[in-house]
Design an enzyme around this catalytic site. Sequence first.
Site, PDB file in Angstrom:
ATOM      1  N   CYS A  79       0.855  -1.192   0.000  1.00  0.00           N
ATOM      2  CA  CYS A  79       0.000   0.000   0.000  1.00  0.00           C
ATOM      3  C   CYS A  79       0.885   1.233   0.000  1.00  0.00           C
ATOM      4  CB  CYS A  79      -0.961   0.035   1.177  1.00  0.00           C
ATOM      5  SG  CYS A  79      -2.182   1.368   0.990  1.00  0.00           S
ATOM      6  N   CYS A 197      -0.235   3.550  -7.370  1.00  0.00           N
ATOM      7  CA  CYS A 197      -1.099   2.821  -6.428  1.00  0.00           C
ATOM      8  C   CYS A 197      -1.079   1.360  -6.831  1.00  0.00           C
ATOM      9  CB  CYS A 197      -2.526   3.361  -6.497  1.00  0.00           C
ATOM     10  SG  CYS A 197      -3.729   2.352  -5.614  1.00  0.00           S
TER      11      CYS A 197
END
Length: 253
Positions: A79, A197
Amino acid sequence: MRNYRVGQIVPSSNTTMETEIPAMFRARETVEPERFTFHSSRMRMNRVTKEELVAMDADSDRCALELSDARVDVLGYACLVAIMAMGKGYHRVSEERLHGRTKENGAPAPVVTSAGALVDGLHVMDAKKVAIITPYMKPLTKLVVDYIEHEGIEVVDAIALEIPDNVEVGRSDPLAPVEIASRLKTTNVDVIVASACVQMPSLTSLEGIEAKLDLPAISAATCTSYFMLNALGLKQQVPGSGALLSGRYTAMH
């Protein structure tokens, strides 16, 4: 032939990291002798807000401990924005702390954060100016831009897709970044970040972006794979995975 165990610390709502990372390693298996298995531990997170990200990051120590029980050979923290939300340069703190958890458990394993991998991957490519695509809301996108610029890389342009639901991010069209990237300002840009991302799919779009814009394209996921291979002491080359994994770039360590 040697088998390696790849551990991944993933947000509970993340589906892409366990899709794209294995896809890259499987592609590598077609040209290199090593083989890989994949093992995950999850941290609760549904909406990509700073509050949820901070709470989620606190769970990463447990995940590192669980994965070290499986004696994984390398750990990837999947993440990017959770790390960046904790403050500039935090990837170094996180990597050291999580490695410490594995060491305390008698199974020391190197830790690669997607946030650290992205900025380090850009440094490997000697990128001074980049343009990026994120699925985040604008305030989090600004946080990502500031984090990258703090590492000495100018972000010339950024497109924020503003998708707050992390599950929806994972359902994005993996080829959409080709068209989105064409809207970026790319004058004097060295590298396109097709997805800052690891939840936003982009692996299959990298070669299309490179062909369309005549610029190298990377993603947080390709950078993470690159540095996991580097941590394992393996050749950082994966077919069909964009410029960084083309074999043209040698890791810093």
